[in-house]
Design a protein around this motif. Structure first.
Motif, PDB file in Angstrom:
ATOM      1  N   ARG A 165       0.814  -1.226   0.000  1.00  0.00           N
ATOM      2  CA  ARG A 165       0.000   0.000   0.000  1.00  0.00           C
ATOM      3  C   ARG A 165       0.841   1.267   0.000  1.00  0.00           C
ATOM      4  NH1 ARG A 165      -4.680  -0.376   4.392  1.00  0.00           N
ATOM      5  NH2 ARG A 165      -4.589   1.825   3.930  1.00  0.00           N
ATOM      6  N   TRP A 166       2.001   1.208   0.628  1.00  0.00           N
ATOM      7  CA  TRP A 166       2.813   2.410   0.801  1.00  0.00           C
ATOM      8  C   TRP A 166       3.732   2.687  -0.378  1.00  0.00           C
ATOM      9  CZ3 TRP A 166       7.638   0.561   0.415  1.00  0.00           C
ATOM     10  CH2 TRP A 166       7.865  -0.753   0.809  1.00  0.00           C
ATOM     11  N   ALA A 167       3.756   1.840  -1.389  1.00  0.00           N
ATOM     12  CA  ALA A 167       4.715   1.998  -2.489  1.00  0.00           C
ATOM     13  C   ALA A 167       4.453   3.253  -3.326  1.00  0.00           C
ATOM     14  CB  ALA A 167       4.709   0.755  -3.376  1.00  0.00           C
ATOM     15  N   VAL A 168       3.211   3.512  -3.678  1.00  0.00           N
ATOM     16  CA  VAL A 168       2.902   4.673  -4.520  1.00  0.00           C
ATOM     17  C   VAL A 168       3.149   5.984  -3.769  1.00  0.00           C
ATOM     18  CG1 VAL A 168       1.083   5.845  -5.807  1.00  0.00           C
ATOM     19  CG2 VAL A 168       1.363   3.376  -6.013  1.00  0.00           C
ATOM     20  N   LEU A 193       5.219   6.463  -1.365  1.00  0.00           N
ATOM     21  CA  LEU A 193       6.671   6.572  -1.214  1.00  0.00           C
ATOM     22  C   LEU A 193       7.326   7.018  -2.518  1.00  0.00           C
ATOM     23  CD1 LEU A 193       9.058   6.187   0.703  1.00  0.00           C
ATOM     24  CD2 LEU A 193       9.243   3.851  -0.146  1.00  0.00           C
ATOM     25  N   ALA A 194       6.863   6.491  -3.637  1.00  0.00           N
ATOM     26  CA  ALA A 194       7.405   6.913  -4.936  1.00  0.00           C
ATOM     27  C   ALA A 194       7.101   8.389  -5.193  1.00  0.00           C
ATOM     28  CB  ALA A 194       6.826   6.049  -6.048  1.00  0.00           C
ATOM     29  N   ALA A 195       5.879   8.828  -4.865  1.00  0.00           N
ATOM     30  CA  ALA A 195       5.524  10.243  -5.043  1.00  0.00           C
ATOM     31  C   ALA A 195       6.367  11.124  -4.135  1.00  0.00           C
ATOM     32  CB  ALA A 195       4.038  10.450  -4.759  1.00  0.00           C
ATOM     33  N   LEU A 196       6.581  10.688  -2.895  1.00  0.00           N
ATOM     34  CA  LEU A 196       7.427  11.439  -1.972  1.00  0.00           C
ATOM     35  C   LEU A 196       8.860  11.491  -2.480  1.00  0.00           C
ATOM     36  CD1 LEU A 196       7.433  12.918   0.736  1.00  0.00           C
ATOM     37  CD2 LEU A 196       8.029  10.756   1.826  1.00  0.00           C
ATOM     38  N   ALA A 215      -2.852  14.066   3.234  1.00  0.00           N
ATOM     39  CA  ALA A 215      -4.137  13.374   3.393  1.00  0.00           C
ATOM     40  C   ALA A 215      -4.220  12.183   2.444  1.00  0.00           C
ATOM     41  CB  ALA A 215      -5.289  14.342   3.152  1.00  0.00           C
ATOM     42  N   TRP A 216      -3.803  12.378   1.197  1.00  0.00           N
ATOM     43  CA  TRP A 216      -3.857  11.278   0.226  1.00  0.00           C
ATOM     44  C   TRP A 216      -2.887  10.164   0.614  1.00  0.00           C
ATOM     45  CZ3 TRP A 216       0.298   9.863  -2.948  1.00  0.00           C
ATOM     46  CH2 TRP A 216       0.017   8.825  -3.841  1.00  0.00           C
ATOM     47  N   ALA A 217      -1.623  10.535   0.906  1.00  0.00           N
ATOM     48  CA  ALA A 217      -0.610   9.524   1.213  1.00  0.00           C
ATOM     49  C   ALA A 217      -0.941   8.794   2.514  1.00  0.00           C
ATOM     50  CB  ALA A 217       0.771  10.173   1.304  1.00  0.00           C
ATOM     51  N   GLY A 218      -1.419   9.523   3.517  1.00  0.00           N
ATOM     52  CA  GLY A 218      -1.789   8.872   4.774  1.00  0.00           C
ATOM     53  C   GLY A 218      -2.924   7.886   4.597  1.00  0.00           C
ATOM     54  N   ASN A 219      -3.902   8.242   3.783  1.00  0.00           N
ATOM     55  CA  ASN A 219      -5.016   7.343   3.512  1.00  0.00           C
ATOM     56  C   ASN A 219      -4.544   6.142   2.709  1.00  0.00           C
ATOM     57  OD1 ASN A 219      -7.416   6.098   3.021  1.00  0.00           O
ATOM     58  ND2 ASN A 219      -8.310   7.743   1.841  1.00  0.00           N
ATOM     59  N   ARG A 220      -3.752   6.402   1.699  1.00  0.00           N
ATOM     60  CA  ARG A 220      -3.298   5.327   0.815  1.00  0.00           C
ATOM     61  C   ARG A 220      -2.350   4.356   1.532  1.00  0.00           C
ATOM     62  NH1 ARG A 220      -4.039   3.092  -4.371  1.00  0.00           N
ATOM     63  NH2 ARG A 220      -2.055   2.235  -4.950  1.00  0.00           N
ATOM     64  N   ALA A 221      -1.393   4.889   2.293  1.00  0.00           N
ATOM     65  CA  ALA A 221      -0.360   4.045   2.895  1.00  0.00           C
ATOM     66  C   ALA A 221      -0.790   3.430   4.228  1.00  0.00           C
ATOM     67  CB  ALA A 221       0.913   4.853   3.091  1.00  0.00           C
ATOM     68  N   PHE A 222      -1.494   4.209   5.061  1.00  0.00           N
ATOM     69  CA  PHE A 222      -1.773   3.745   6.413  1.00  0.00           C
ATOM     70  C   PHE A 222      -3.257   3.637   6.738  1.00  0.00           C
ATOM     71  CE2 PHE A 222       2.138   6.370   6.539  1.00  0.00           C
ATOM     72  CZ  PHE A 222       3.040   5.342   6.702  1.00  0.00           C
ATOM     73  N   GLY A 223      -4.120   4.042   5.810  1.00  0.00           N
ATOM     74  CA  GLY A 223      -5.550   3.989   6.060  1.00  0.00           C
ATOM     75  C   GLY A 223      -6.057   5.125   6.942  1.00  0.00           C
ATOM     76  N   TRP A 224      -5.255   6.169   7.139  1.00  0.00           N
ATOM     77  CA  TRP A 224      -5.689   7.315   7.943  1.00  0.00           C
ATOM     78  C   TRP A 224      -6.863   7.993   7.262  1.00  0.00           C
ATOM     79  CZ3 TRP A 224      -0.258   9.932   8.396  1.00  0.00           C
ATOM     80  CH2 TRP A 224       0.567   9.151   9.195  1.00  0.00           C
ATOM     81  N   ARG A 225      -7.766   8.488   8.048  1.00  0.00           N
ATOM     82  CA  ARG A 225      -8.905   9.247   7.532  1.00  0.00           C
ATOM     83  C   ARG A 225      -8.769  10.698   7.982  1.00  0.00           C
ATOM     84  NH1 ARG A 225     -11.076   6.722   3.396  1.00  0.00           N
ATOM     85  NH2 ARG A 225     -11.297   4.532   3.882  1.00  0.00           N
ATOM     86  N   LEU A 226      -7.822  11.405   7.390  1.00  0.00           N
ATOM     87  CA  LEU A 226      -7.629  12.820   7.700  1.00  0.00           C
ATOM     88  C   LEU A 226      -8.713  13.637   7.006  1.00  0.00           C
ATOM     89  CD1 LEU A 226      -3.773  12.990   7.210  1.00  0.00           C
ATOM     90  CD2 LEU A 226      -5.025  12.854   9.346  1.00  0.00           C
ATOM     91  N   PRO A 227      -9.077  14.773   7.591  1.00  0.00           N
ATOM     92  CA  PRO A 227     -10.081  15.610   6.919  1.00  0.00           C
ATOM     93  C   PRO A 227      -9.567  16.031   5.543  1.00  0.00           C
ATOM     94  CG  PRO A 227      -9.573  16.460   9.115  1.00  0.00           C
ATOM     95  CD  PRO A 227      -8.632  15.348   8.840  1.00  0.00           C
ATOM     96  N   GLU A 228     -10.382  15.785   4.548  1.00  0.00           N
ATOM     97  CA  GLU A 228      -9.967  16.131   3.187  1.00  0.00           C
ATOM     98  C   GLU A 228     -10.319  17.575   2.885  1.00  0.00           C
ATOM     99  OE1 GLU A 228     -11.314  13.461   0.206  1.00  0.00           O
ATOM    100  OE2 GLU A 228     -10.670  11.700   1.323  1.00  0.00           O
ATOM    101  N   LEU A 229      -9.468  18.196   2.127  1.00  0.00           N
ATOM    102  CA  LEU A 229      -9.701  19.561   1.689  1.00  0.00           C
ATOM    103  C   LEU A 229     -10.697  19.514   0.537  1.00  0.00           C
ATOM    104  CD1 LEU A 229      -8.789  22.508   1.983  1.00  0.00           C
ATOM    105  CD2 LEU A 229      -6.995  22.031   0.352  1.00  0.00           C
ATOM    106  N   GLN A 230     -11.881  20.043   0.755  1.00  0.00           N
ATOM    107  CA  GLN A 230     -12.924  20.023  -0.258  1.00  0.00           C
ATOM    108  C   GLN A 230     -12.881  21.325  -1.050  1.00  0.00           C
ATOM    109  OE1 GLN A 230     -14.848  17.368  -0.894  1.00  0.00           O
ATOM    110  NE2 GLN A 230     -13.808  16.264   0.734  1.00  0.00           N
ATOM    111  N   LEU A 231     -12.397  21.268  -2.259  1.00  0.00           N
ATOM    112  CA  LEU A 231     -12.335  22.437  -3.131  1.00  0.00           C
ATOM    113  C   LEU A 231     -13.390  22.290  -4.211  1.00  0.00           C
ATOM    114  CD1 LEU A 231      -8.462  22.720  -3.530  1.00  0.00           C
ATOM    115  CD2 LEU A 231      -9.937  24.045  -2.033  1.00  0.00           C
ATOM    116  N   SER A 232     -14.292  23.241  -4.255  1.00  0.00           N
ATOM    117  CA  SER A 232     -15.340  23.184  -5.266  1.00  0.00           C
ATOM    118  C   SER A 232     -14.754  23.570  -6.621  1.00  0.00           C
ATOM    119  CB  SER A 232     -16.474  24.133  -4.899  1.00  0.00           C
ATOM    120  OG  SER A 232     -16.049  25.476  -5.026  1.00  0.00           O
ATOM    121  N   PRO A 233     -15.394  23.188  -7.689  1.00  0.00           N
ATOM    122  CA  PRO A 233     -14.922  23.597  -9.012  1.00  0.00           C
ATOM    123  C   PRO A 233     -14.839  25.117  -9.153  1.00  0.00           C
ATOM    124  CG  PRO A 233     -16.525  21.839  -9.232  1.00  0.00           C
ATOM    125  CD  PRO A 233     -16.506  22.238  -7.785  1.00  0.00           C
ATOM    126  N   LYS A 234     -15.716  25.831  -8.455  1.00  0.00           N
ATOM    127  CA  LYS A 234     -15.695  27.291  -8.509  1.00  0.00           C
ATOM    128  C   LYS A 234     -14.406  27.842  -7.900  1.00  0.00           C
ATOM    129  CE  LYS A 234     -18.930  31.055  -7.813  1.00  0.00           C
ATOM    130  NZ  LYS A 234     -20.209  31.434  -7.240  1.00  0.00           N
TER     131      LYS A 234
END
Length: 188
Positions: free
Chosen positions: A57-60, A62-65, A141-160
């Protein structure tokens, strides 16, 4: 079922209604006489899918980092703030037109951020410095969720909001290339 491969052994026991209209993947009708045929993935796609299925799970993340780390290392080693005044620019747009591109000054801004000089970084690319904390949080937030399953609050950016930011970036990119005052102060 949609996307399944049907072989002669797997055919349904009842024959389909020849007068019924065939439906495509989006639920719309297929052209007359055309049946959906799934596409077999090629050899490279199958290899990538197997690699993805076997990777931890942590490979992607880690590669991005690692890619981000390489970019930061390049900025630190190259010291873009100490180039000769007559040095040729490495940006293709600036080399061919003499205009600053939308990302012009970003490497210098990163160098100043890594050295803790935010005013100098903002002088070279204000929008990069403004966006940096948001980009860092999105990555964590993405890496923590992807690698460790953390559910950090996601930054919700509207299209506007994204549209306003991109419009501001476009205005900034144009304004920094205008030859009359006060715009030359934005030139890097």
């Amino acid at each position: 079922m949609y996307g399944e491969r049907v072989t002669s052994v797997d055919r349904p026991a009842t024959a389909p209604d020849p007068h019924a209209e065939a439906t495509g993947p989006a639920g719309g009708p297929w052209p007359a006489g055309v049946a959906y045929q799934p596409v077999e993935p090629d050899r490279f796609t199958r290899a990538v899918l197997r690699l993805h299925a076997r990777a931890p799970r942590w490979a992607v993340p880690l590669a991005a980092l690692g890619c981000v780390g390489l970019g930061m290392t390049y900025a630190l080693i190259s010291d873009p703030t100490q180039s000769d005044p007559d040095a040729r620019p490495t940006c293709l747009l600036k080399l061919t037109t003499g205009l600053d591109c939308p990302g012009c000054g970003g490497t210098r801004a990163l160098w100043y951020v890594l050295h803790g000089d935010l005013p100098a970084a903002a002088r070279h690319h204000f929008l990069f410095v403004f966006a940096l904390p948001f980009l860092a949080w999105l990555f964590v937030a993405w890496a923590g969720n992807r690698a460790f399953g953390w559910r950090l609050p996601e930054l919700q950016l509207s299209p506007k909001v994204i549209g306003v930011f991109l419009a501001a970036w476009a205005v900034f990119s144009v304004a920094r290339n205008l030859p009359w005052a006060p715009f030359p102060s934005l030139y890097v």
